[in-house]
Design a protein around this motif. Structure first.
Motif, PDB file in Angstrom:
ATOM      1  N   PRO A  11     -16.535  -5.972 -72.383  1.00  0.00           N
ATOM      2  CA  PRO A  11     -17.455  -5.609 -71.293  1.00  0.00           C
ATOM      3  C   PRO A  11     -18.907  -5.735 -71.761  1.00  0.00           C
ATOM      4  N   MET A  15     -22.169  -2.665 -68.322  1.00  0.00           N
ATOM      5  CA  MET A  15     -20.967  -2.117 -67.697  1.00  0.00           C
ATOM      6  C   MET A  15     -20.600  -0.765 -68.289  1.00  0.00           C
ATOM      7  N   THR A  16     -20.930  -0.547 -69.551  1.00  0.00           N
ATOM      8  CA  THR A  16     -20.509   0.678 -70.229  1.00  0.00           C
ATOM      9  C   THR A  16     -21.648   1.677 -70.388  1.00  0.00           C
ATOM     10  N   ARG A  89     -17.335  -8.580 -61.462  1.00  0.00           N
ATOM     11  CA  ARG A  89     -18.293  -8.232 -62.522  1.00  0.00           C
ATOM     12  C   ARG A  89     -19.734  -8.430 -62.074  1.00  0.00           C
ATOM     13  N   ALA A 313     -15.351   1.870 -67.605  1.00  0.00           N
ATOM     14  CA  ALA A 313     -14.466   0.736 -67.899  1.00  0.00           C
ATOM     15  C   ALA A 313     -13.370   0.636 -66.846  1.00  0.00           C
ATOM     16  N   ASP A 317     -11.913  -2.419 -64.570  1.00  0.00           N
ATOM     17  CA  ASP A 317     -10.618  -2.993 -64.965  1.00  0.00           C
ATOM     18  C   ASP A 317      -9.497  -2.794 -63.948  1.00  0.00           C
TER      19      ASP A 317
END
Length: 375
Positions: A11, A15-16, A89, A313, A317
């Motif tokens: 990622p 994103m994190t 994404r 995450a 996902d």
């Protein structure tokens, strides 16, 4: 160039939330629209003209320093699942994913920059950063834009600015936006009032995938609507101010919910934890809403703070295309719901139940039953 499997293996930082405060403002995004002079815009071009324009655009974009080790692919060479993964994404738009021959995507290794070639405009460039970093995102993307302007003849009018396919992008061609997580305002029934106020000052509120999409997981995008008659600095400064105010309202709403109705907050977060830990079938909407409450619980101290990264995450996902990529095959909706539940159970396997003692951000547990004198 980078392979698709390598691109999506890890990622991106944005994103994190790595190295940024993203408890309310998850990401900041800047998008610039540009076209080539003397070339028909993509929507009016023939297949041959689109291919010719792409031959001019792609080498110039791939030569940009950040893109040299990145991912570059014609959309016609990607499967529908791969294109949808890029949409999930936020690296290409839904409209771009629907295109085939004559269009391409060039994405920087860390996924901070992505350029769509022959989307609605010849060039749609974007930069994404974690947290509220609109100015940093703009400065980075502006440097790439300046470099491209040396190699490509942009369609620019001294009076109107950058010429674009849609009049709503005319002028700066800039769309600045932020993705906000607003469960506090939703649970306290203040969300409608706040979003109405945002709309009244000329900003747009959209769902998780932009225009025409609904809000899921208490996630909202706020962006500018006007691109003509204002400088980039003015647009960004106004958006920064409004987003900071909305984020402050959200933080206040979370605090007030804990003070006024801690049992309700604990119940919502506890139920979300229970469903996510034990569900065997769960659809995307229900999962995103419960993961949103897990994320809220991490911010309020019900879980360790690292749980927020786990939730972030999961937000990515458990989406449909990511599940199909993970499984290596096309899945029916029923199969996706079962595999989504399996992944969530696996990721949350070692997560302890929520600690219901904290009732304020400062760890003051004076409102808990064991300290209230009612025991």
């Amino acid at each position: 160039m980078m392979r698709f499997s390598t691109l999506i293996k890890y990622p991106a930082d944005w994103m994190t939330g790595a190295n940024a405060d993203n408890s309310v403002v998850l990401t900041s995004r800047i998008r610039l629209a540009r076209n080539l002079r003397d070339e028909p815009f993509p929507g009016w071009a023939t297949r041959e003209q689109r291919a010719s324009t792409l031959e001019e655009l792609r080498p110039a974009v791939e030569a940009l320093a950040p893109m040299k080790d990145g991912f570059s692919q014609a959309l016609g060479d990607l499967s529908s699942v791969q294109k949808q993964v890029l949409v999930e994404r936020h690296l290409i738009s839904r409209e771009h994913a629907a295109r085939g021959d004559g269009s391409a995507a060039v994405i920087e290794r860390r996924q901070m920059y992505s350029l769509m070639l022959n989307e609605e405009d010849h060039l749609r460039m974007q930069a994404i950063r974690p947290g509220l970093e609109l100015r940093e995102a703009y400065e980075g993307l502006s440097a790439l834009d300046d470099e491209l302007a040396q190699a490509l003849p942009y369609a620019f009018d001294p009076k109107l600015g950058y010429l674009t396919t849609c009049p709503t992008n005319l002028g700066t061609g800039l769309r600045a936006s932020a993705m906000l997580h607003l469960p506090g305002l939703v649970l306290s029934d203040q969300i409608g009032q706040v979003l109405q106020a945002v709309n009244k000052i000329g900003l747009a509120v959209r769902g998780i995938y932009g225009e025409g999409t609904e809000s899921l997981g208490n996630l909202y995008q706020i962006s500018n609507q006007s691109t003509l008659g204002e400088s980039e600095d003015t647009i960004i400064r106004r958006l920064e101010r409004v987003i900071s105010q909305v984020a402050e309202h959200e933080r206040n709403a979370r605090e007030k919910l804990l003070e006024d109705d801690p049992d309700m907050v604990a119940d919502k977060i506890g139920r979300a934890y229970g469903v996510l830990r034990h569900a065997w079938v769960i659809d995307s909407k229900e999962a995103l809403n419960h993961v949103s409450l897990l994320r809220l619980g991490a911010d309020l101290g019900f879980f360790a703070h690292e749980t927020m990264r786990l939730a972030d995450a999961l937000l990515m996902d458990i989406q449909p295309a990511h599940l199909q990529l993970h499984s290596g095959r096309k899945l029916s909706p029923e199969e996706r719901d079962a595999i989504r539940a399996e992944i969530i159970r696996s990721r949350l396997h070692s997560l302890p139940p929520p600690d219901i003692r904290p009732t304020t951000r400062n760890g003051d547990s004076s409102n808990t039953p064991e300290n209230s004198g009612d025991a």
